[in-house]
Design an enzyme around this catalytic site. Structure first.
Site, PDB file in Angstrom:
ATOM      1  N   TYR B 154      48.722  59.248  -2.029  1.00 32.40           N
ATOM      2  CA  TYR B 154      48.043  60.382  -2.565  1.00 32.40           C
ATOM      3  C   TYR B 154      47.170  60.738  -1.220  1.00 32.40           C
ATOM      4  O   TYR B 154      46.656  61.855  -1.412  1.00 32.40           O
ATOM      5  CB  TYR B 154      47.105  60.164  -3.679  1.00 32.40           C
ATOM      6  N   GLU B 240      54.763  31.609 -15.070  1.00 32.58           N
ATOM      7  CA  GLU B 240      55.297  32.858 -14.848  1.00 32.58           C
ATOM      8  C   GLU B 240      54.841  33.929 -15.776  1.00 32.58           C
ATOM      9  O   GLU B 240      54.537  34.967 -15.273  1.00 32.58           O
ATOM     10  CB  GLU B 240      56.810  32.425 -15.227  1.00 32.58           C
ATOM     11  N   ASP B 292      60.569  30.567 -16.912  1.00 34.90           N
ATOM     12  CA  ASP B 292      61.526  30.421 -17.740  1.00 34.90           C
ATOM     13  C   ASP B 292      62.375  29.780 -17.478  1.00 34.90           C
ATOM     14  O   ASP B 292      62.806  29.634 -16.050  1.00 34.90           O
ATOM     15  CB  ASP B 292      61.807  31.935 -18.275  1.00 34.90           C
TER      16      ASP B 292
END
Lengths: 186, 411
Positions: B154, B240, B292
């Site tokens: 920006y 995780e 996982d």
């Protein structure tokens, strides 16, 4: 890290090399924090060792660092350290106990900004002490109020003379007024 | 007893394939403790030796950062003055220039260079953007403040057009200056969280990671302000997902098992990885990951372990090569009897990622890791950490993690 061991447990504290890389006022905060918040969680033999270590840090790192910064020729460094000490006095005043004498000296600094800041920090610390005293008195007042409840009953039953009752009541009101005055000033 | 057996039958879950222990305490974690003892004895202060053929990147202070910008601009000005043109020589960040160093066990940036002519029409947009970022970095360093990548975008929307462009220029500036991105004071928004037995300082504020409620501390991207003060942790656990963090936080797990827990909430951001690297290095604690049981979980672990390809130039500052994968391993699905209804068939993308992982040199070099991924390929199923809650919500904290650590069952 400085490692302390007790049986199978380990306790790691920032070592002197790390500490000497911090801002001048930070070691004092660190020492105060460990002593006030962490020490009681350590096993007794570790407490002893940590205390000795912190004394060493205080004497050989924290105070010399603060003195060097407060007495630095560069006024910007003095201003920065004074500003940080004011911050500490507002947020963690209890941690400034060990720096008091140095703060008093610095309140005569030839730079007006530094001197004013150090006076402000000392004033904040005095206010903190006062608040501590008031808190202790408040505790005392609560205990006295309980006692007065009993005395009220005894007085109503005629078990206490007028003079004794007035004496107790006077003590209670005196303490109450003292607290009110202290809080008004604060 | 009779009631208990009825209860077990009702839950329809048998955990019999492995002899699981209950009420494990730190005293039972002898493997972990001997690992910790070894770490502390070695006090791994190994000097990082830059392998030949790779670019050396430094984590520099403000003064040095400004010096490097001044030197670079002076060289460019001189070149324009004397040669009428100037060329920016930026280390290439393409896949071909990423090298896996077996000794260091890290992904590093090779020394191939991309040239961008300052006065050429082909590269004029790129170089203008790059010079604009350089200008903004100079301002940040001079004022000792930080800006997010979004703020940089920006800062000049018309020039950058898309944040992808400003992000690429930011990485180019870091490699051009041969510094970490943190040294440029451009940071990503805070994402990861940490909780547990650690006290830190953020400038002059002392933060106790045990006393921040169940949400923990949001890992500050301004890590140059962070210092480690004190810790009585004995290991680090990286999760995780936030869901696992919530479970562990609610159980106040670090009280029974003194540890520091952190999560990058999925793929870890730079600040989380850098913070992990810092606490691992400073405290010398054994570090474990709980991901996982899927190719993406293993990939996230590999990024913590060896760094990502995109940010390979920063790997020495971001990667934690002595980290272990605690779970959930593919073999755990059978050993901990994860019910079939909690196992998800792998899709095309999973298989693609799995094959990519199996082709990585660092996986091939780790037999146990390779075997587990091969088992995943054979089983064709994946499972999330939450699948363990099929045995009860407390199974993760009270049984799975303590048993894994006690038995030293990690990669």
């Amino acid at each position: 890290m400085k490692i302390f061991r007790y049986k199978e447990r380990i306790f790691q504290l920032a070592d002197k090399t790390m500490i000497e890389g911090w801002n001048a006022e930070m070691p004092l905060l660190f020492i105060g924090y460990i002593r006030e918040k962490r020490m009681s969680t350590y096993p007794k033999p570790v407490q002893k060792e940590v205390n000795a270590y912190l004394d060493d840090v205080l004497e050989n790192s924290a105070i010399p660092m603060l003195l060097t910064a407060i007495n630095n020729e560069d006024v910007e460094i003095r201003k920065n350290v004074a500003k940080s000490i004011v911050d500490v006095s507002e947020n963690n005043p209890s941690m400034l106990k060990i720096a008091l004498s140095h703060m008093e000296k610095a309140s005569n600094d030839k730079n007006k900004e530094v001197a004013t800041a150090m006076k402000k920090a000392s004033k904040n610390y005095q206010k903190y002490l006062k608040r501590l005293k008031t808190a202790a008195k408040r505790k005392e007042l609560t205990a006295l109020r309980k006692k007065m409840d009993e005395i009220d009953t005894q007085f109503a039953e005629g078990k206490i003379s007028d003079n004794d009752y007035i004496k107790e009541q006077k003590n209670y009101l005196k303490l109450k007024r003292e607290i009110e005055l202290a809080e008004e000033v604060d | 007893m009779a009631k208990k057996s009825i209860k077990k039958r009702k839950s329809n879950v048998s955990i019999a394939s492995k002899n699981l222990k209950t009420n494990l305490t730190m005293e039972n974690f002898t493997i972990l403790r001997s690992m910790l003892k070894k770490n502390l004895q070695e006090n791994k202060k190994m000097e990082f030796v830059q392998p030949s053929g790779t670019i050396q990147i430094d984590d520099v202070n403000i003064e040095e950062g400004i010096n490097r910008i001044n030197k670079l601009t002076q060289e460019l000005c001189d070149s324009i003055l004397y040669n009428g043109s100037a060329v920016l020589k930026i280390p290439s960040r393409s896949n071909k220039n990423i090298i896996y160093d077996q000794t260091l066990d890290l992904l590093l940036l090779g020394n191939k260079i991309t040239s961008k002519n300052l006065l050429s029409l082909i590269s004029v947009i790129d170089t203008t953007r790059l010079m604009r970022v350089l200008e903004l970095v100079y301002e940040l360093l001079s004022k000792d403040i930080h800006a997010t990548k979004r703020e940089i975008f920006y800062g000049d929307v018309n020039l950058f057009l898309d944040q992808k462009n400003s992000d690429a220029s930011i990485e180019d500036v870091s490699t051009l200056l041969k510094t970490t991105r943190n040294s440029t004071h451009i940071v990503a928004s805070a994402k990861g969280t940490a909780i547990g037995r650690l006290r830190i300082k953020d400038k002059n504020d002392i933060i106790d990671l045990e006393g921040l409620g169940s949400g923990g501390w949001t890992i500050s991207p301004m890590l140059d302000n962070i210092e480690i003060l004190e810790s009585d942790a004995e290991f680090i656990l990286v999760l995780e997902k936030d869901a696992a963090m919530i479970r562990i936080s609610e159980a106040r797990w670090w009280r029974k098992y003194p540890c520091i827990i952190l999560t990058g909430k999925g793929a870890a951001d730079m600040a989380t990885r850098m913070f992990l690297k810092r606490i691992n290095k400073v405290l010398n604690l054994p570090t474990f990951a709980l991901m996982d049981s899927d190719p993406y979980g293993h990939y996230i672990y590999s990024v913590y372990l060896r760094g990502s390809k995109r940010l390979s130039y920063e790997s020495p500052f971001l990667a934690t090569p002595n980290m272990h994968l605690l779970g959930v391993l593919s073999k755990d699905l059978a050993e901990y009897n994860i019910p079939d209804n909690c196992r998800i068939p792998m899709n095309k993308q999973d298989n693609k990622r799995l094959d990519e992982m199996l082709n990585e040199e660092f996986v091939k070099n780790n037999r146990r890791w390779c075997n587990d991924l091969k088992l995943m390929k054979k089983l064709k199923v994946k499972a999330e950490i939450q699948a363990l809650s099929a045995h009860g919500f407390e199974f993760l904290t009270e049984t799975y993690l303590p048993n894994k650590i006690e038995s030293g069952d990690w990669i």
